[in-house]
Design an enzyme around this catalytic site. Structure first.
Site, mmCIF file in Angstrom:
data_model
loop_
_atom_site.group_PDB
_atom_site.id
_atom_site.type_symbol
_atom_site.label_atom_id
_atom_site.label_comp_id
_atom_site.label_asym_id
_atom_site.label_seq_id
_atom_site.Cartn_x
_atom_site.Cartn_y
_atom_site.Cartn_z
ATOM 1 N N TYR A 1 -4.271 10.040 -7.804
ATOM 2 C CA TYR A 1 -3.769 10.552 -9.082
ATOM 3 C C TYR A 1 -4.206 11.987 -9.341
ATOM 4 O O TYR A 1 -3.606 12.672 -10.167
ATOM 5 C CB TYR A 1 -4.240 9.660 -10.249
ATOM 6 C CG TYR A 1 -3.735 8.239 -10.192
ATOM 7 C CD1 TYR A 1 -2.813 7.836 -9.244
ATOM 8 C CD2 TYR A 1 -4.194 7.289 -11.097
ATOM 9 C CE1 TYR A 1 -2.373 6.525 -9.176
ATOM 10 C CE2 TYR A 1 -3.743 5.972 -11.050
ATOM 11 C CZ TYR A 1 -2.846 5.596 -10.077
ATOM 12 O OH TYR A 1 -2.411 4.297 -10.019
ATOM 13 N N LYS B 1 -8.319 -0.304 1.896
ATOM 14 C CA LYS B 1 -7.254 -0.532 2.888
ATOM 15 C C LYS B 1 -7.713 0.172 4.157
ATOM 16 O O LYS B 1 -7.057 1.077 4.679
ATOM 17 C CB LYS B 1 -5.930 0.036 2.317
ATOM 18 C CG LYS B 1 -4.689 -0.366 3.067
ATOM 19 C CD LYS B 1 -4.316 -1.820 2.935
ATOM 20 C CE LYS B 1 -3.090 -2.115 3.775
ATOM 21 N NZ LYS B 1 -2.821 -3.545 3.905
ATOM 22 N N ASP C 1 -4.483 -5.829 -0.381
ATOM 23 C CA ASP C 1 -3.401 -6.817 -0.464
ATOM 24 C C ASP C 1 -3.986 -8.227 -0.552
ATOM 25 O O ASP C 1 -3.526 -9.063 -1.337
ATOM 26 C CB ASP C 1 -2.403 -6.669 0.703
ATOM 27 C CG ASP C 1 -3.087 -6.402 2.048
ATOM 28 O OD1 ASP C 1 -4.294 -6.082 2.071
ATOM 29 O OD2 ASP C 1 -2.409 -6.510 3.088
ATOM 30 N N ASP D 1 -6.441 0.615 -10.708
ATOM 31 C CA ASP D 1 -5.439 0.639 -11.773
ATOM 32 C C ASP D 1 -4.600 -0.641 -11.720
ATOM 33 O O ASP D 1 -4.410 -1.351 -12.713
ATOM 34 C CB ASP D 1 -4.549 1.883 -11.548
ATOM 35 C CG ASP D 1 -3.603 2.151 -12.691
ATOM 36 O OD1 ASP D 1 -3.704 1.467 -13.726
ATOM 37 O OD2 ASP D 1 -2.744 3.045 -12.552
ATOM 38 N N ASP E 1 -5.130 -4.506 -14.135
ATOM 39 C CA ASP E 1 -4.090 -5.128 -14.963
ATOM 40 C C ASP E 1 -3.841 -6.570 -14.537
ATOM 41 O O ASP E 1 -3.654 -7.461 -15.372
ATOM 42 C CB ASP E 1 -2.780 -4.329 -14.890
ATOM 43 C CG ASP E 1 -2.707 -3.289 -15.999
ATOM 44 O OD1 ASP E 1 -3.785 -2.883 -16.482
ATOM 45 O OD2 ASP E 1 -1.597 -2.887 -16.389
#
Ligand code: NAD
Length: 367
Positions: free
Chosen positions: A151, A200, A232, A256, A260
């Site tokens: 980001y 990852k 994942d 992020d 959620d």
């Protein structure tokens, strides 16, 4: 010697929408905890978000930043209005309420975001997972890196060989990883002593650096068990067996998304505190939910996420662990008999109460 009363300065950003209502109740609970556990709190009110736009034309002033810096920690309600109807959203993006939040995170160096997911025994009906899965218990915290990664990396769109090409750079330095990993390890030591690094590393170079730094640091925390999990798989495990997690450490974008997902796993948004930490012990504490303009001013908001954020403030920034524990116990006790509307289920045998009453009940339950 040793008889001086502990005293702290706590910045208070009430914010917009339900913010003032829920923060008032959290302050009421903090006052009671301070009284019971022998310390004093000085509150420093400050403006941010829509209310700052109304007064100064901008969502975050230097005055607010300076005041925040003079405090040991900041408690915040939530900011923002209804984007469809509020005039704040006619302004250019850099002058809207949310820009204040990004600005204060940057100005105060808040690089670690913590989201807590706890399934309370009395609220297990809010959990969308199967009973046998929820029954194992859910109590974990996600440490999300907040100021680096994809980001904040270099971004560009260019034309290459006659077509548009867009690039976002994902990079981390060792020191950026080390400073949040240190906080995550220390938190694990105070909890169930398990840390899961989510990355990852099978495909991303930056993830390989996260693994290298975290595995080097693990030697300094022999009491903490460290696991490594691809993102994942982590997304799957959060719904398959959330009881396996204690402290989850991850970079900005993975955090992020996973935080959620984690909110949904425990069901009620009105119950989830969050913390954003800087170097040292300073932090900004706020509920995970927004300013709920649809119910503002109706004494209908659930103040518990803000009250639990205040407990986190005591634990992580002020070191007042016993008072923090007492607030959490009080919340759990009150939920056995009382619920705000968002938590209430038909026939659950509890009484439905408003924001102010809920705050009072929790304050009175502090022992
Ligand atoms: P929201 O979280 O404010 O509301 C979503 C739904 O949950 C609404 O129906 C609301 O009534 C309900 N709700 C939220 N908190 C509640 C509580 N404590 N008790 C009972 N019900 C509650 O999300 P939204 O509607 O998408 O956003 C509203 C505003 O909040 C927007 O301006 C948004 O930008 C802002 N926002 C701010 C923050 C923050 O301050 N960190 C975070 C998220 C959203």
């Amino acid at each position: 010697m040793g008889t001086e009363k502990r005293s702290y300065r706590v910045g208070v950003i009430k914010g917009d929408g339900i913010g003032p209502e829920i923060v008032s109740q959290a302050v009421r609970v903090l006052d009671r905890a301070a009284q019971a556990y022998g310390f004093s709190l000085e509150y420093v009110p400050m403006l941010m978000g829509g209310c700052s736009i109304d007064q100064y034309g901008i969502p975050l002033t230097q005055e607010t930043i300076d005041k925040a810096r003079s405090c040991d920690a900041v408690l915040m309600g939530s900011i923002g209005g209804d984007p469809k109807t509020s005039p704040w959203y006619q302004l250019e993006p850099s002058k809207r309420p949310e820009a204040g939040l990004l600005g204060i995170r940057k100005a105060l160096g808040l690089f670690a975001n913590l989201r807590f997911s706890v399934l309370y025994e009395d609220l297990k009906d809010a959990c969308p997972l199967r009973e046998d899965i929820a029954g194992e218990g859910i109590d974990f915290v996600i440490f999300r890196e907040l100021t680096g990664g994809l980001y904040f990396g270099e971004k560009k769109t260019e034309v290459v060989d006659g077509e548009e090409k867009a690039t976002d750079v994902l990079s981390y330095t060792e020191s950026e990883i080390r400073r949040i990993a240190k906080k995550a390890f220390e938190s694990a030591q105070l909890r169930r002593k398990k840390l899961t690094l989510v990355d990852k590393a099978n495909v991303l170079e930056s993830s390989r650096l996260w693994r290298k730094v975290v595995s080097q640091m693990a030697g300094n925390y022999p009491d903490v068990q460290v696991d490594y999990m691809y993102v994942d798989n982590a997304a799957m495990q959060l719904v398959r067996r959330p009881s396996q997690f204690d402290v989850v450490l991850t970079e900005n974008m993975f955090g992020d998304i996973l935080s959620d997902e984690a909110s949904m796993v425990v069901g009620s948004i009105g119950m989830q505190p969050s913390a954003s930490l800087a170097e040292g012990s300073f932090g900004l504490y706020e509920p995970s939910h927004g300013s709920a303009p649809d119910i503002a001013g109706k004494d209908a908001a659930n103040p518990l996420a803000t009250i639990l954020s205040a407990a986190c403030l005591l634990r992580y920034s002020l070191g007042e662990t016993k008072a923090a524990d007492a607030i959490e116990r009080a919340v759990m006790g009150v939920l056995k008999q009382y619920r705000t509307k968002d938590l209430k289920a038909d026939g659950d045998g509890t009484e439905c109460v408003g924001t102010i009453r809920m705050g009072g009940l929790v304050a009175d339950a502090i022992e």
